[in-house]
Design a protein around this motif. Sequence first.
Motif, PDB file in Angstrom:
ATOM      1  N   GLY A 126       0.827  -1.217   0.000  1.00 63.81           N
ATOM      2  CA  GLY A 126       0.000   0.000   0.000  1.00 63.81           C
ATOM      3  C   GLY A 126       0.851   1.253   0.000  1.00 63.81           C
ATOM      4  N   PHE A 127       1.928   1.259   0.806  1.00 63.53           N
ATOM      5  CA  PHE A 127       2.813   2.413   0.839  1.00 63.53           C
ATOM      6  C   PHE A 127       3.516   2.614  -0.499  1.00 63.53           C
ATOM      7  CE2 PHE A 127       7.052   4.210   1.596  1.00 63.53           C
ATOM      8  CZ  PHE A 127       6.667   5.455   2.068  1.00 63.53           C
ATOM      9  N   LEU A 128       3.986   1.536  -1.098  1.00 62.23           N
ATOM     10  CA  LEU A 128       4.642   1.655  -2.401  1.00 62.23           C
ATOM     11  C   LEU A 128       3.670   2.151  -3.470  1.00 62.23           C
ATOM     12  CD1 LEU A 128       6.916  -1.525  -2.442  1.00 62.23           C
ATOM     13  CD2 LEU A 128       7.598   0.862  -2.177  1.00 62.23           C
ATOM     14  N   THR A 129       2.437   1.662  -3.442  1.00 56.18           N
ATOM     15  CA  THR A 129       1.435   2.141  -4.396  1.00 56.18           C
ATOM     16  C   THR A 129       1.172   3.632  -4.198  1.00 56.18           C
ATOM     17  OG1 THR A 129       0.402  -0.040  -4.357  1.00 56.18           O
ATOM     18  CG2 THR A 129      -0.913   1.776  -5.220  1.00 56.18           C
ATOM     19  N   LEU A 130       1.044   4.047  -2.950  1.00 54.66           N
ATOM     20  CA  LEU A 130       0.833   5.458  -2.657  1.00 54.66           C
ATOM     21  C   LEU A 130       2.000   6.304  -3.149  1.00 54.66           C
ATOM     22  CD1 LEU A 130      -0.917   7.582  -1.180  1.00 54.66           C
ATOM     23  CD2 LEU A 130       0.462   7.116   0.836  1.00 54.66           C
ATOM     24  N   GLY A 188       3.987  10.143  -6.942  1.00 58.07           N
ATOM     25  CA  GLY A 188       5.034  10.610  -7.850  1.00 58.07           C
ATOM     26  C   GLY A 188       4.502  10.917  -9.242  1.00 58.07           C
ATOM     27  N   ILE A 189       3.610  10.047  -9.736  1.00 56.32           N
ATOM     28  CA  ILE A 189       3.024  10.284 -11.060  1.00 56.32           C
ATOM     29  C   ILE A 189       2.189  11.556 -11.053  1.00 56.32           C
ATOM     30  CG2 ILE A 189       1.338   9.381 -12.714  1.00 56.32           C
ATOM     31  CD1 ILE A 189       2.389   6.570 -12.024  1.00 56.32           C
ATOM     32  N   LEU A 190       1.380  11.752 -10.006  1.00 57.17           N
ATOM     33  CA  LEU A 190       0.561  12.969  -9.932  1.00 57.17           C
ATOM     34  C   LEU A 190       1.422  14.216  -9.804  1.00 57.17           C
ATOM     35  CD1 LEU A 190      -2.400  11.798  -7.688  1.00 57.17           C
ATOM     36  CD2 LEU A 190      -2.421  12.265 -10.135  1.00 57.17           C
ATOM     37  N   LEU A 191       2.509  14.125  -9.068  1.00 55.26           N
ATOM     38  CA  LEU A 191       3.422  15.251  -8.950  1.00 55.26           C
ATOM     39  C   LEU A 191       4.051  15.570 -10.301  1.00 55.26           C
ATOM     40  CD1 LEU A 191       4.638  17.185  -6.881  1.00 55.26           C
ATOM     41  CD2 LEU A 191       6.502  15.562  -6.576  1.00 55.26           C
ATOM     42  N   LEU A 192       4.418  14.556 -11.054  1.00 57.74           N
ATOM     43  CA  LEU A 192       4.980  14.752 -12.389  1.00 57.74           C
ATOM     44  C   LEU A 192       3.952  15.410 -13.321  1.00 57.74           C
ATOM     45  CD1 LEU A 192       7.529  14.106 -14.129  1.00 57.74           C
ATOM     46  CD2 LEU A 192       6.315  12.042 -14.849  1.00 57.74           C
ATOM     47  N   THR A 218       1.434  17.269 -12.423  1.00 55.93           N
ATOM     48  CA  THR A 218       1.246  18.647 -11.972  1.00 55.93           C
ATOM     49  C   THR A 218       2.351  19.538 -12.518  1.00 55.93           C
ATOM     50  OG1 THR A 218       0.197  17.851  -9.951  1.00 55.93           O
ATOM     51  CG2 THR A 218       1.016  20.094  -9.930  1.00 55.93           C
ATOM     52  N   GLY A 219       3.578  19.039 -12.507  1.00 47.78           N
ATOM     53  CA  GLY A 219       4.690  19.818 -13.070  1.00 47.78           C
ATOM     54  C   GLY A 219       4.508  20.065 -14.550  1.00 47.78           C
ATOM     55  N   PHE A 220       4.058  19.046 -15.297  1.00 44.39           N
ATOM     56  CA  PHE A 220       3.793  19.236 -16.731  1.00 44.39           C
ATOM     57  C   PHE A 220       2.702  20.268 -16.952  1.00 44.39           C
ATOM     58  CE2 PHE A 220       5.316  14.683 -17.825  1.00 44.39           C
ATOM     59  CZ  PHE A 220       6.613  15.128 -17.918  1.00 44.39           C
ATOM     60  N   SER A 221       1.658  20.226 -16.143  1.00 44.37           N
ATOM     61  CA  SER A 221       0.546  21.169 -16.309  1.00 44.37           C
ATOM     62  C   SER A 221       0.999  22.596 -16.040  1.00 44.37           C
ATOM     63  CB  SER A 221      -0.599  20.813 -15.368  1.00 44.37           C
ATOM     64  OG  SER A 221      -1.091  19.534 -15.642  1.00 44.37           O
ATOM     65  N   ILE A 222       1.742  22.801 -14.976  1.00 47.73           N
ATOM     66  CA  ILE A 222       2.217  24.150 -14.663  1.00 47.73           C
ATOM     67  C   ILE A 222       3.144  24.652 -15.759  1.00 47.73           C
ATOM     68  CG2 ILE A 222       3.670  25.456 -13.052  1.00 47.73           C
ATOM     69  CD1 ILE A 222       2.461  23.781 -10.806  1.00 47.73           C
ATOM     70  N   THR A 223       4.012  23.780 -16.265  1.00 45.43           N
ATOM     71  CA  THR A 223       4.915  24.174 -17.352  1.00 45.43           C
ATOM     72  C   THR A 223       4.119  24.552 -18.595  1.00 45.43           C
ATOM     73  OG1 THR A 223       6.579  22.662 -16.470  1.00 45.43           O
ATOM     74  CG2 THR A 223       6.870  23.415 -18.730  1.00 45.43           C
ATOM     75  N   ALA A 224       3.104  23.788 -18.930  1.00 48.56           N
ATOM     76  CA  ALA A 224       2.287  24.086 -20.109  1.00 48.56           C
ATOM     77  C   ALA A 224       1.562  25.411 -19.951  1.00 48.56           C
ATOM     78  CB  ALA A 224       1.295  22.959 -20.353  1.00 48.56           C
ATOM     79  N   VAL A 225       1.048  25.705 -18.760  1.00 48.91           N
ATOM     80  CA  VAL A 225       0.340  26.975 -18.539  1.00 48.91           C
ATOM     81  C   VAL A 225       1.305  28.149 -18.673  1.00 48.91           C
ATOM     82  CG1 VAL A 225      -0.793  28.357 -16.749  1.00 48.91           C
ATOM     83  CG2 VAL A 225      -1.523  26.018 -17.145  1.00 48.91           C
TER      84      VAL A 225
END
Length: 161
Positions: free
Chosen positions: A39-43, A48-52, A54-61
């Motif tokens: 469960g911890f590894l899945t979290l 990490g994927i969501l953080l990545l 989010t970074g792509f979205s902010i860069t695109a904006v």
Amino acid sequence: MSSTTRPHRTTQLTTTPPPHTTLLRRIQDSSPNPSQLIGFLTLAIVGGILLLLTGFSITAVVLGFIVFAPIIVLTSPFWLPIFVLVFVPLVGFLCLCGFGVAAVAVLSWVYRYSRGLHPPGSDRFDYARNRIVTTAREVKDYAKEYGGYLHSKVKDAAPGA
């Protein structure tokens, strides 16, 4: 009768394990089980994927703002009239619809209340109405009593009045 006596122990020998052993035992006792570890590894992976992303979205904006900022500045004289011509009537229409729905709801409630169907909230309405009537009656009685008192004081002050 024979009595056997046991030797009385006055001291107990206790041995404390070495400090490194207790630390290892504590770590083993508090270590997560395999399902908690998965469960911890899945979290961690999903986070990490969501953080990545989010970074792509902010860069695109930011890049989009850099690219389109000159176009927005050059065409800004057209945006205010378009905004006024589209947004203001749209907001007015939505307000009109909202007020219409509210009026229909109120009229429906009043109709059901007048027919004696007890719509939601009618008990609170009856309670408030009864409180207003009772308070008005008490104020009227108090005014009659206090008004007569003042009238008699006026006659005492001015006997010819």
